[in-house]
Scaffold this motif. Structure first.
Motif, PDB file in Angstrom:
ATOM      1  N   GLN A   1       0.788 -47.382 -12.927  1.00  0.00           N
ATOM      2  CA  GLN A   1      -0.192 -48.311 -13.494  1.00  0.00           C
ATOM      3  C   GLN A   1       0.578 -49.460 -14.146  1.00  0.00           C
ATOM      4  O   GLN A   1       1.174 -49.280 -15.196  1.00  0.00           O
ATOM      5  CB  GLN A   1      -1.088 -47.603 -14.516  1.00  0.00           C
ATOM      6  CG  GLN A   1      -1.942 -46.498 -13.935  1.00  0.00           C
ATOM      7  CD  GLN A   1      -3.007 -47.018 -12.992  1.00  0.00           C
ATOM      8  OE1 GLN A   1      -3.513 -48.133 -13.126  1.00  0.00           O
ATOM      9  NE2 GLN A   1      -3.351 -46.196 -12.003  1.00  0.00           N
TER      10      GLN A   1
ATOM     11  N   GLN B   1      -6.694 -41.981  -9.581  1.00  0.00           N
ATOM     12  CA  GLN B   1      -5.840 -43.004 -10.168  1.00  0.00           C
ATOM     13  C   GLN B   1      -4.452 -42.924  -9.533  1.00  0.00           C
ATOM     14  O   GLN B   1      -3.919 -41.844  -9.301  1.00  0.00           O
ATOM     15  CB  GLN B   1      -5.717 -42.813 -11.677  1.00  0.00           C
ATOM     16  CG  GLN B   1      -6.980 -43.186 -12.423  1.00  0.00           C
ATOM     17  CD  GLN B   1      -6.747 -43.296 -13.904  1.00  0.00           C
ATOM     18  OE1 GLN B   1      -5.918 -44.089 -14.351  1.00  0.00           O
ATOM     19  NE2 GLN B   1      -7.477 -42.498 -14.671  1.00  0.00           N
TER      20      GLN B   1
ATOM     21  N   ARG C   1      -6.690 -50.889 -13.883  1.00  0.00           N
ATOM     22  CA  ARG C   1      -6.425 -49.549 -13.364  1.00  0.00           C
ATOM     23  C   ARG C   1      -6.395 -49.627 -11.847  1.00  0.00           C
ATOM     24  O   ARG C   1      -7.319 -50.133 -11.215  1.00  0.00           O
ATOM     25  CB  ARG C   1      -7.500 -48.537 -13.791  1.00  0.00           C
ATOM     26  CG  ARG C   1      -7.335 -48.054 -15.198  1.00  0.00           C
ATOM     27  CD  ARG C   1      -6.063 -47.184 -15.315  1.00  0.00           C
ATOM     28  NE  ARG C   1      -5.668 -47.002 -16.687  1.00  0.00           N
ATOM     29  CZ  ARG C   1      -4.822 -47.797 -17.351  1.00  0.00           C
ATOM     30  NH1 ARG C   1      -4.296 -48.854 -16.788  1.00  0.00           N
ATOM     31  NH2 ARG C   1      -4.491 -47.522 -18.590  1.00  0.00           N
TER      32      ARG C   1
ATOM     33  N   LEU D   1      -6.615 -47.650  -8.521  1.00  0.00           N
ATOM     34  CA  LEU D   1      -7.149 -46.390  -8.006  1.00  0.00           C
ATOM     35  C   LEU D   1      -6.983 -46.364  -6.494  1.00  0.00           C
ATOM     36  O   LEU D   1      -6.751 -47.395  -5.861  1.00  0.00           O
ATOM     37  CB  LEU D   1      -8.628 -46.242  -8.370  1.00  0.00           C
ATOM     38  CG  LEU D   1      -8.867 -46.054  -9.867  1.00  0.00           C
ATOM     39  CD1 LEU D   1      -9.356 -47.341 -10.474  1.00  0.00           C
ATOM     40  CD2 LEU D   1      -9.832 -44.942 -10.107  1.00  0.00           C
TER      41      LEU D   1
ATOM     42  N   VAL E   1     -13.589 -46.297 -14.556  1.00  0.00           N
ATOM     43  CA  VAL E   1     -12.595 -45.407 -13.949  1.00  0.00           C
ATOM     44  C   VAL E   1     -13.182 -44.008 -13.794  1.00  0.00           C
ATOM     45  O   VAL E   1     -13.066 -43.382 -12.733  1.00  0.00           O
ATOM     46  CB  VAL E   1     -11.292 -45.373 -14.779  1.00  0.00           C
ATOM     47  CG1 VAL E   1     -10.372 -44.249 -14.311  1.00  0.00           C
ATOM     48  CG2 VAL E   1     -10.574 -46.716 -14.704  1.00  0.00           C
TER      49      VAL E   1
END
Length: 128
Positions: free
Chosen positions: A105, A101, A111, A113, A91
């Motif tokens: 979430q 990001q 994650r 993005l 990340v």
């Protein structure tokens, strides 16, 4: 090879739209380590040594998708998934390259993005 085999398609690439194809191709090339082929300002390709890659096509009217989707905004039609071994490091690296990001979430071991043009993509750990 039978005639049926000859008519079966093989996935060559996923194509993303972008107002700046070469810049987006360079982002994904740096993210993945794949080779970037800059054909012209309207089309760029990113390829691994083997297997399908990504292409980026010029779209002057590009509007970034909304994620998660809403009823009144263009939602994503697909996203890219990349498996990583170290999620926090991956990340951080993606962010250094220009990703951000997403505010939402949905999972701890994934994650979401957004690339520099706003296309969602996921980084996830093995086994997810």
């Amino acid at each position: 090879m039978t005639s049926e085999d000859a008519s079966m398609p093989t996935l060559a690439a996923t194509v993303l739209q972008s107002p700046e194809p070469i810049a987006l191709a360079r982002f994904y090339g740096a993210l993945t380590g794949w080779t970037v082929y800059e054909d012209d300002p309207t089309w760029a390709r990113i390829r691994p040594a083997e297997g399908p890659g990504l292409s980026v096509q010029y779209e002057p009217e590009y509007v970034a998708p909304t994620w998660p989707g809403t009823a009144d905004a263009p939602g994503m039609q697909l996203h890219l998934d990349f498996q990583v071994e170290d999620l926090p490091a991956a990340v951080a690296r993606a962010e250094e390259l220009g990703a951000t990001q997403a505010a939402f979430q949905p999972q701890d071991d994934v994650r979401v993005l957004l690339d520099p043009d706003g296309h969602p993509f996921c980084l996830f750990l093995p086994g997810v």
